[in-house]
Scaffold this active site. Structure first.
Site, PDB file in Angstrom:
ATOM      1  N   LYS A  75     -86.376  -4.105 -59.913  1.00 56.03           N
ATOM      2  CA  LYS A  75     -87.116  -4.468 -60.909  1.00 56.03           C
ATOM      3  C   LYS A  75     -88.772  -4.952 -60.173  1.00 56.03           C
ATOM      4  O   LYS A  75     -89.491  -4.729 -60.677  1.00 56.03           O
ATOM      5  CB  LYS A  75     -86.576  -6.015 -61.511  1.00 56.03           C
ATOM      6  CG  LYS A  75     -85.630  -5.630 -62.456  1.00 56.03           C
ATOM      7  CD  LYS A  75     -84.723  -6.602 -62.837  1.00 56.03           C
ATOM      8  CE  LYS A  75     -83.611  -6.255 -63.816  1.00 56.03           C
ATOM      9  NZ  LYS A  75     -82.617  -7.653 -64.170  1.00 56.03           N
ATOM     10  N   GLN A 123     -81.551 -13.729 -63.084  1.00 55.35           N
ATOM     11  CA  GLN A 123     -80.448 -12.672 -62.968  1.00 55.35           C
ATOM     12  C   GLN A 123     -79.142 -13.221 -62.990  1.00 55.35           C
ATOM     13  O   GLN A 123     -78.724 -13.963 -62.603  1.00 55.35           O
ATOM     14  CB  GLN A 123     -80.808 -12.023 -61.488  1.00 55.35           C
ATOM     15  CG  GLN A 123     -79.742 -10.521 -61.312  1.00 55.35           C
ATOM     16  CD  GLN A 123     -80.333  -9.412 -62.167  1.00 55.35           C
ATOM     17  OE1 GLN A 123     -81.424  -9.426 -62.679  1.00 55.35           O
ATOM     18  NE2 GLN A 123     -79.267  -8.680 -62.624  1.00 55.35           N
ATOM     19  N   ASP A 180     -86.387 -11.418 -71.031  1.00 57.90           N
ATOM     20  CA  ASP A 180     -84.879 -10.956 -71.174  1.00 57.90           C
ATOM     21  C   ASP A 180     -84.762 -10.928 -72.953  1.00 57.90           C
ATOM     22  O   ASP A 180     -83.954 -10.303 -73.396  1.00 57.90           O
ATOM     23  CB  ASP A 180     -83.897 -11.624 -70.623  1.00 57.90           C
ATOM     24  CG  ASP A 180     -83.586 -11.090 -69.213  1.00 57.90           C
ATOM     25  OD1 ASP A 180     -83.647  -9.903 -69.294  1.00 57.90           O
ATOM     26  OD2 ASP A 180     -83.440 -11.685 -68.381  1.00 57.90           O
TER      27      ASP A 180
HETATM   28  N1  GUN Z   1     -77.820  -8.634 -65.373  1.00 51.48           N
HETATM   29  C1  GUN Z   1     -77.358  -7.373 -65.862  1.00 51.48           C
HETATM   30  N2  GUN Z   1     -78.386  -7.005 -66.565  1.00 51.48           N
HETATM   31  C2  GUN Z   1     -79.124  -8.089 -66.601  1.00 51.48           C
HETATM   32  C3  GUN Z   1     -80.588  -8.093 -67.537  1.00 51.48           C
HETATM   33  O1  GUN Z   1     -80.868  -7.243 -68.322  1.00 51.48           O
HETATM   34  N3  GUN Z   1     -80.941  -9.386 -67.510  1.00 51.48           N
HETATM   35  C4  GUN Z   1     -80.551 -10.485 -66.708  1.00 51.48           C
HETATM   36  N4  GUN Z   1     -81.481 -11.372 -66.694  1.00 51.48           N
HETATM   37  N5  GUN Z   1     -79.665 -10.454 -66.005  1.00 51.48           N
HETATM   38  C5  GUN Z   1     -78.768  -9.067 -65.984  1.00 51.48           C
END
Ligand code: GUN
Length: 297
Positions: free
Chosen positions: A53, A97, A120
């Protein structure tokens, strides 16, 4: 001929367009959008995701910040970090995360993120807005699915779409987008008849056989097999499972590829689109936090 839906290529195109929008915004406002990622503990997969990311942010001209916390961080300490990020005017998007270590209350943490920085789209206010068809942010993975469908002109209007999985992160928001009348990508990419299946569904195969499109998001490696599909179905695999044989989806690619008209691979399918949509949300967050750049409906 089964079409393999190329998520990497689609995401690269979307990211190039986004990089231009970021540059335009920065030129107009002298503000660089910034995403803060909160990473707790040492889970190797989470580290890889966050690194991806951050690299993607860089390639789009978006600043990124990493808040790393020890695996034994307390709820109070983490809440304080979230408060700090909420109050920081240089941070536009906040991503915590997941999954969090078990001793932490995930819901309380996610609810604490300022809904204007909730890239998110996990905050209840943003989920509510999404369901009411007046979204502030679009959830990254479901939005990525719609983007790849539009890139290949695979319309959902009037189609029976079976979503396998009822998670807050994919299954539920995916269904919410697919049933909309207008839809963020237009009426052709919403207006579906949607069935959600889950672990208590009585006869998954019988439902799958009726599907024009299957969206798999259960977290069960290679669970959906070609024999369960209607010939010509479109198969979207959201799963990313680490197994002894490497990364695999929720779909058994080899057998489904024989039956499906179009299918996403893992890796290289939906994953890259999720990241691209996170970048889009970060730009949107920066725009929303910049007075008079954009107004909400
Ligand atoms: N863990 C796995 N996929 C995601 C996501 O799309 N966002 C977040 N914050 N954590 C994740």
């Amino acid at each position: 001929m089964t079409i393999i839906l190329d998520g990497k290529k689609t995401a690269a195109e979307l990211r190039a367009r986004l990089a231009q929008q970021v540059a335009d915004f920065e030129a107009a406002r002298r503000i660089r959008p910034c995403l803060a990622a909160v990473l707790i503990g040492d889970d190797p997969a989470s580290h890889v995701y966050v690194k991806n990311k951050q690299t993607a942010c860089q390639s789009a001209g978006i600043a990124s910040r990493l808040v790393r916390l020890a695996v034994d961080v307390t709820q109070t300490e983490l809440m304080r970090e979230i408060d700090n990020l909420n109050a920081d005017p240089l941070v536009h998007g906040i991503l915590v995360q997941l999954p969090l270590p078990r001793h932490l209350n995930t819901q309380e943490i996610l609810d604490a993120v300022d809904p204007h920085k909730d890239v998110d789209c996990f905050h209840p206010e943003n989920v509510g807005r999404l369901v009411q068809e007046r979204p502030r942010f679009l959830p990254c993975t479901p939005h990525g699915v719609l983007q790849i469908l539009r890139a290949y002109q695979l319309k959902t209007a009037g189609k029976h779409v079976v979503v396998v999985g009822r998670s807050e992160i994919v299954g539920k928001p995916m269904a919410a987008l697919l049933v909309q009348k207008h839809g963020p990508l237009g009426p052709d990419y919403s207006n579906a008849t949607v069935t959600i299946c889950h672990s208590r569904s009585a006869d998954l195969t019988q439902v799958l056989r009726q599907a024009d499109m299957v969206i798999a998001a259960v977290g069960q490696p290679q669970m959906i097999r070609g024999e369960q599909l209607r010939p010509g179905a479109i198969v979207i695999d959201v799963g990313i499972n680490r197994t002894d044989n490497g990364l695999v989806g929720d779909v058994d690619f080899a057998s489904c590829q024989q039956i499906a008209a179009a299918i996403t691979p893992v890796p290289g399918g939906i994953g890259p689109l999720t990241v691209a949509m996170l970048l889009e949300n970060t730009l949107r967050a920066a725009q929303l936090q910049t007075a008079d750049y954009m107004t909400e409906k």
